[in-house]
Design an enzyme around this catalytic site. Structure first.
Site: not given
Ligand code: NAD
Length: 357
Positions: A142, A191, A223, A247, A251
Site C-alpha cells: 500500500y 506467502k 491462502d 486488510d 475483515d
C-alpha cells in the site's frame, strides 16, 4: 492516576457512541480512583464544515499531546462529492501517519449469547473463537513504489511490496507482546512459498520469537489462513500479518463474529499513545436517532485502558459488563436478530452496561 484523552467524535453516530464510552470511562474512574480528562477535537466532515479541512492542525497537535485518542467515525453522504484531499477519510490517514501508528490490533471473538448470529456451521460455532489480528499498518504494497509504464504486452501498472527488517521486527514484537497478554500463541501469516518479502518476514518473526520463549509461533500461508478462519477459527490466538493480507483477513475475521456494532480496534505506534476506534463507520442511516450500538466504542475504550494505560483490571471490568448485558439478553437493533422484545436505544444500552460495572 490522571490520563489525558483526545476525543475525536467525528460524524454520523460518532458523537453518540463516543459520549457512551466517556460515560463508561467516568464510571471506571469513580470505581478505581482515576481521572480521565477528555478534550474534544474536530476531524472528518464536521471539521470540513467548521474549518474547511478534514484534519485541522489543532486536532493533530491535541492528539499528539494526549496520552491516547478515542475516535468515533468520520464521513457521510454530505461530504461524498468533496475532492480526494478534502474527504473526511483523509483525517484518518492523516492522524495515523501523524501519530506514527504502524500496528493495528483487531480482536474478533464470538459471544456465547450471540452464537446464532454467526454465519458459520453449527459444529464450528459450538467451539467458539477469540482471536486478535495484528496487522502491519504503514508498510508493504500500500506504500511501495507504484506506477504505469509500457511493458511487454503494452501499457501496464505495477505496485511494489517491500518490507524492511525494522518494520517486520516492530510488528512482530507488537504481536508477541499482545500474545503475552492473551494465550501466548502467535500465528504468522505470509506467502513465503512465493514472495521474497514473506521469506524475510518469516525469518525475522522467528528471530524475534527467540526474545519471547514463553510464546509459541507457527507459520501459515495466507491462502490456507483464509480457509482456516472459516473452517477452524478456534485454533487462533494472535495472528500477525502484513498490511494487505491483514486488510483482507481482518475483515473476514470480523464478519464471522456476526455483528459490526461489537468490534473495537486499536492502532498503535512506538509510543503508548494510540488511536482507539470501533471498526464500523459513521452509520449515517441511523445517525441522530439514538439507535446505534455503543458496544464497539465502549470496548475500544477498554482496549485503551489495557494497552495505553496498562489498566488490565479496569479493562476487564468493562469487558465483563458487556458480556453480562449480552448474556442477560439485552440487544440494540443491530443485534436483536431472532431475540424477542424491543431493542434498546444507545443510551439505554450504555445505562445497562454502567449498572454492571
Ligand atoms: P458503516 O459501518 O457506517 O455502516 C454499515 C451498516 O452497519 C449500516 O447499516 C449501519 O447502520 C450499521 N452500523 C454500523 N455501525 C453500527 C452501530 N454501532 N450500531 C448499529 N448499526 C451500525 O459503513 P458504511 O455505511 O459503508 O459507511 C458510512 C460512512 O462511514 C461512509 O462515509 C464511510 O466512508 C465512513 N466510514 C468511516 C470509517 C471510520 O471512520 N473509521 C470506517 C468505515 C466507513
Amino acid at each position: 492516576m490522571q490520563y489525558n484523552i483526545a476525543l475525536v467524535k467525528g460524524d454520523g453516530i460518532g458523537p453518540e457512541i463516543v459520549d457512551s464510552a466517556v460515560r463508561v470511562l467516568e464510571k471506571i474512574g469513580e470505581k478505581f480512583g482515576h481521572t480521565f480528562n477528555c478534550t474534544p477535537y474536530l476531524a472528518g466532515g464536521c471539521a470540513i464544515d467548521a474549518c474547511g479541512v478534514p484534519l485541522p492542525d489543532e486536532t493533530v497537535e491535541g492528539c499528539k499531546n494526549a496520552d491516547s485518542v478515542l475516535l468515533g467515525a468520520v464521513g457521510g453522504p454530505k461530504w461524498d462529492k468533496m475532492p480526494g484531499n478534502l474527504r473526511p477519510e483523509k483525517a484518518l490517514l492523516g492522524l495515523r501517519s501523524a501519530l506514527g501508528l504502524y500496528t493495528n490490533l483487531r480482536p474478533a471473538r464470538l459471544y456465547n449469547s450471540l452464537k446464532e448470529e454467526c454465519p458459520l456451521r453449527p459444529d464450528i460455532v459450538e467451539k467458539g473463537f477469540d482471536l486478535m489480528m495484528v496487522r502491519e499498518l504503514t508498510g508493504g504494497i500500500y506504500f511501495g513504489e507504484r506506477g504505469r509504464r509500457d511493458g511487454k504486452y503494452g501499457p501496464e501498472a505495477y505496485d511494489t511490496e517491500a518490507y524492511s527488517v525494522m518494520e517486520v521486527e516492530r510488528i512482530a514484537r507488537a504481536a508477541f507482546d499482545a500474545a503475552r497478554k492473551r494465550n501466548k500463541k502467535v500465528t504468522s501469516i505470509d506467502k513465503a512459498n512465493v514472495l521474497e518479502t514473506s521469506r524475510l518476514w518469516r525469518e525475522t518473526v522467528h528471530r524475534i520469537a527467540e526474545e519471547y520463549p514463553d510464546v509459541t509461533v507457527t507459520d501459515m500461508l495466507v491462502d490456507n489462513a483464509a480457509m482456516q478462519l472459516v473452517r477452524n477459527p478456534s485454533q487462533f490466538d494472535v495472528v500477525v500479518t502484513s498490511n494487505m493480507f491483514g486488510d483482507i483477513l481482518s475483515d473476514e475475521a470480523s464478519q464471522i463474529t456476526g455483528s459490526i456494532g461489537l468490534l473495537p480496534s486499536a492502532s498503535l505506534g512506538a509510543s503508548k499513545c494510540g488511536l482507539y476506534e470501533p471498526i464500523h463507520g459513521s452509520a449515517p442511516d441511523i445517525a441522530g436517532q439514538n439507535k446505534a450500538n455503543p458496544i464497539a466504542t465502549i470496548l475500544s475504550a477498554a482496549m485503551m485502558l489495557r494497552y495505553a494505560f496498562d489498566l488490565a483490571e479496569e479493562a476487564d471490568a468493562i469487558e465483563k459488563a458487556v458480556d453480562a448485558v449480552l448474556d442477560d439478553g439485552l440487544r440494540t437493533a443491530d443485534i436483536i436478530g431472532r431475540s424477542e422484545g424491543t431493542p434498546l436505544t444507545c443510551t439505554e444500552m450504555t445505562d445497562e452496561i454502567l449498572k454492571r460495572i
